[in-house]
Design a protein around this motif. Structure first.
Motif, PDB file in Angstrom:
ATOM      1  N   GLU A  35     -12.743  47.165 -36.895  1.00 18.19           N
ATOM      2  CA  GLU A  35     -12.844  48.063 -37.685  1.00 18.19           C
ATOM      3  C   GLU A  35     -12.290  47.992 -39.130  1.00 18.19           C
ATOM      4  O   GLU A  35     -12.553  48.404 -40.084  1.00 18.19           O
ATOM      5  N   ARG A  39     -14.644  49.151 -41.984  1.00 16.71           N
ATOM      6  CA  ARG A  39     -14.521  50.932 -42.264  1.00 16.71           C
ATOM      7  C   ARG A  39     -14.026  51.148 -43.442  1.00 16.71           C
ATOM      8  O   ARG A  39     -12.584  50.629 -43.715  1.00 16.71           O
ATOM      9  N   THR A  62     -20.888  57.344 -38.992  1.00 13.21           N
ATOM     10  CA  THR A  62     -21.086  56.300 -39.280  1.00 13.21           C
ATOM     11  C   THR A  62     -22.138  56.064 -40.450  1.00 13.21           C
ATOM     12  O   THR A  62     -23.390  56.612 -40.163  1.00 13.21           O
TER      13      THR A  62
END
Length: 221
Positions: A35, A39, A62
């Motif tokens: 991540e 992210r 997401t």
């Protein structure tokens, strides 16, 4: 006239590991399958669509940049050119998510299940030094990554992002059936990507790429 703003941070800490920046509790850095490699927070301002009495409008769902195109298409009420309508289409419109304030801006699961995303960087052939993975709702499958220097992270891994956002506890041995399912989902996604590269990367029939309104005008002339 639809007016909205969508902005994502698009800056994960760069490689190598000594470079400035921190991913906080997230594992990995720029271009990792973990991540910390991808992210980032995003901000959306679309007053005509985002309706809520709450002063804090926050979603942990997401969303990816490949969602921008289908979102804009829905806002403008346009369809893909005829030649492309049978092609695989990455992303989905985020308008249903933005309109879903009463349930905390959550995705409504589709017939395929929870929101899913495939991950692969750089190479067309799968390469464990770069890694690949697949996200399906709370579950995340990872195999290899750019920061992976140990055999343990080169084998198939499974993480529950709801309880382990830092991807520290590998649950592959505890839930082998979930791992196998995500591996199959990744394989199907990867095959679709390869098919798009081979067969859907170029438009051959120019007339089918024109909006129908222009085609109708040409026929009248």
């Amino acid at each position: 006239r639809p007016t909205g703003i969508c902005k994502n941070a698009n800056k994960n800490p760069q490689r190598p590991i000594e470079a400035p920046g921190s991913a906080g509790p997230l594992r990995g850095r720029k271009r990792d399958i973990y991540e910390g490699g991808h992210r980032v927070p995003g901000i959306v301002s679309f007053p005509s669509q985002v309706k809520s009495s709450s002063s804090t409008l926050l979603s942990w769902e997401t969303v990816t940049t490949m969602d921008f195109l289908p979102t804009i298409m829905e806002v403008l009420n346009v369809e893909r050119p005829l030649e492309q309508r049978s092609w695989a289409f990455d992303g989905r419109s985020i308008l249903p998510l933005l309109r879903n304030a009463t349930t905390g801006f959550k995705w409504a699961d589709t017939e395929e299940g929870p929101r899913s995303v495939g991950y692969q960087f750089y190479d067309t052939p799968l390469n464990k030094s770069k890694g690949w993975g697949y996200r399906f709702g709370r579950w995340k499958y990872v195999e290899g990554s750019m920061s992976c220097l140990h055999p343990d992270c080169q084998k198939p891994q499974l993480y529950d992002l709801d309880s382990d956002i830092g991807e520290r506890v590998d649950l592959s041995s505890k839930y082998p059936d979930i791992l196998e399912d995500l591996q199959l989902k990744f394989q199907k996604w990867h095959e679709s990507v390869m098919k798009s590269r081979r067969e859907e990367s170029k438009c051959r029939k120019t007339e089918l790429m024109l909006p129908q309104s222009l085609i109708s005008m040409s026929e009248k002339e």
